[in-house]
Design an enzyme around this catalytic site. Structure first.
Site, PDB file in Angstrom:
ATOM      1  N   GLU A 137       0.831  -1.203   0.000  1.00 41.78           N
ATOM      2  CA  GLU A 137       0.000   0.000   0.000  1.00 41.78           C
ATOM      3  C   GLU A 137       0.870   1.259   0.000  1.00 41.78           C
ATOM      4  O   GLU A 137       1.851   1.342   0.719  1.00 41.78           O
ATOM      5  CB  GLU A 137      -0.891   0.010   1.254  1.00 41.78           C
ATOM      6  CG  GLU A 137      -1.865  -1.156   1.320  1.00 41.78           C
ATOM      7  CD  GLU A 137      -2.953  -1.073   0.253  1.00 41.78           C
ATOM      8  OE1 GLU A 137      -3.127   0.001  -0.341  1.00 41.78           O
ATOM      9  OE2 GLU A 137      -3.629  -2.110   0.043  1.00 41.78           O
ATOM     10  N   ARG A 148     -17.762  -0.836   6.736  1.00 43.72           N
ATOM     11  CA  ARG A 148     -18.910  -1.401   6.004  1.00 43.72           C
ATOM     12  C   ARG A 148     -19.536  -2.526   6.830  1.00 43.72           C
ATOM     13  O   ARG A 148     -20.753  -2.726   6.798  1.00 43.72           O
ATOM     14  CB  ARG A 148     -18.400  -1.927   4.648  1.00 43.72           C
ATOM     15  CG  ARG A 148     -19.461  -2.377   3.674  1.00 43.72           C
ATOM     16  CD  ARG A 148     -18.823  -2.830   2.361  1.00 43.72           C
ATOM     17  NE  ARG A 148     -17.795  -3.850   2.552  1.00 43.72           N
ATOM     18  CZ  ARG A 148     -18.034  -5.133   2.788  1.00 43.72           C
ATOM     19  NH1 ARG A 148     -19.274  -5.581   2.852  1.00 43.72           N
ATOM     20  NH2 ARG A 148     -17.037  -6.001   2.953  1.00 43.72           N
ATOM     21  N   CYS A 170      -7.540  -2.568   8.392  1.00 45.71           N
ATOM     22  CA  CYS A 170      -6.195  -2.593   7.808  1.00 45.71           C
ATOM     23  C   CYS A 170      -5.647  -1.181   7.662  1.00 45.71           C
ATOM     24  O   CYS A 170      -4.513  -0.897   8.048  1.00 45.71           O
ATOM     25  CB  CYS A 170      -6.204  -3.297   6.449  1.00 45.71           C
ATOM     26  SG  CYS A 170      -6.386  -5.084   6.626  1.00 45.71           S
ATOM     27  N   HIS A 184      -1.286  -5.791   1.449  1.00 45.76           N
ATOM     28  CA  HIS A 184      -2.482  -6.631   1.385  1.00 45.76           C
ATOM     29  C   HIS A 184      -2.181  -7.883   0.560  1.00 45.76           C
ATOM     30  O   HIS A 184      -1.507  -7.802  -0.479  1.00 45.76           O
ATOM     31  CB  HIS A 184      -3.647  -5.868   0.725  1.00 45.76           C
ATOM     32  CG  HIS A 184      -4.567  -5.217   1.701  1.00 45.76           C
ATOM     33  ND1 HIS A 184      -4.771  -3.846   1.733  1.00 45.76           N
ATOM     34  CD2 HIS A 184      -5.363  -5.735   2.682  1.00 45.76           C
ATOM     35  CE1 HIS A 184      -5.650  -3.559   2.689  1.00 45.76           C
ATOM     36  NE2 HIS A 184      -6.020  -4.676   3.282  1.00 45.76           N
TER      37      HIS A 184
END
Ligand code: PCA
Length: 210
Positions: free
Chosen positions: A82, A92, A146, A172
């Site tokens: 990332e 979510r 994360c 990831h």
């Protein structure tokens, strides 16, 4: 003992029995230790705040040269270092403690974002070596746990004087159905070795149009 790298993975979440990131971290640690890299590993809970606190405690205890936090990104097909962590919590689904923050900062009055201090381009380039493992730079770690851990890690390394010089970032990995965990582990080990030996990132393109 001086620790070269602290690697973290996550516990299962969202009803899944396993989390490929923790499986891959355990296998990668074995590979790295065989190559003489002093490696410490840590499984983090999928809980906003708590996960970052546990990682911070391990960073303070071990003072590694490098911290690479990892997590599962369902739907991705390659291993993705990332580029940037953002100061947003927007869940979510509830985390494993039942928390669902919406549009909250990770750190009150913290900067909008932090860049990874790992050489993400060089790490992706290393994935192309034989045998290649699919992967690319990712421009977003999302807004769930994360990203939370990634932001808290970068904030810690940027602001706590005693930790100056420690580099850190987040990777990831895909679900095991997309990429076998052995391949994600190989990718992690290779990227750690690359990060340990690369101070200046490679100026190669790794952007995206959308
Ligand atoms: N993946 C989630 C949290 C834990 C994990 O392995 C994420 O991408 O935020």
């Amino acid at each position: 003992m001086t620790i070269d790298v602290l690697l973290s993975g996550f516990a299962p979440f969202g009803g899944a029995p396993l989390n490929a990131s923790w499986q891959a971290v355990q296998l990668a640690a074995r590979e790295l230790r065989e190559q003489g890299v002093a490696t410490q590993i840590l499984e983090l809970p999928v809980e906003f705040g708590t996960a970052g606190q546990q990682l911070a405690a391990a960073v303070r205890e071990h003072r590694p040269r490098l911290v690479v936090a990892t997590g599962l990104a369902a739907g991705r097909t390659g291993v993705t270092p990332e580029r940037v962590a953002i100061n947003v919590r927007d869940a979510r689904i509830p985390d494993n403690a039942g928390e669902s923050p919406v549009d909250q900062p990770v750190v009150d009055a913290g900067p909008v974002g932090y860049f990874s201090t790992l050489p993400v381009k060089a790490m992706v380039a290393a994935l192309g070596e034989e045998p290649p493992v699919p992967g690319s730079v990712s421009q977003t770690a999302g807004t769930y746990v994360c990203n939370d851990v990634f932001y808290l890690l970068q904030h810690l390394l940027a602001t706590e004087q005693g930790l100056a010089g420690i580099r850190g970032g987040f990777v990831h990995v895909p679900a095991a159905e997309e990429l076998p965990v052995e391949e994600s582990a190989r990718a992690l080990a290779r990227m750690v070795l690359t990060a340990l030996s690369t101070q200046q990132d490679a100026p190669v393109a790794g952007g995206a149009e959308h």
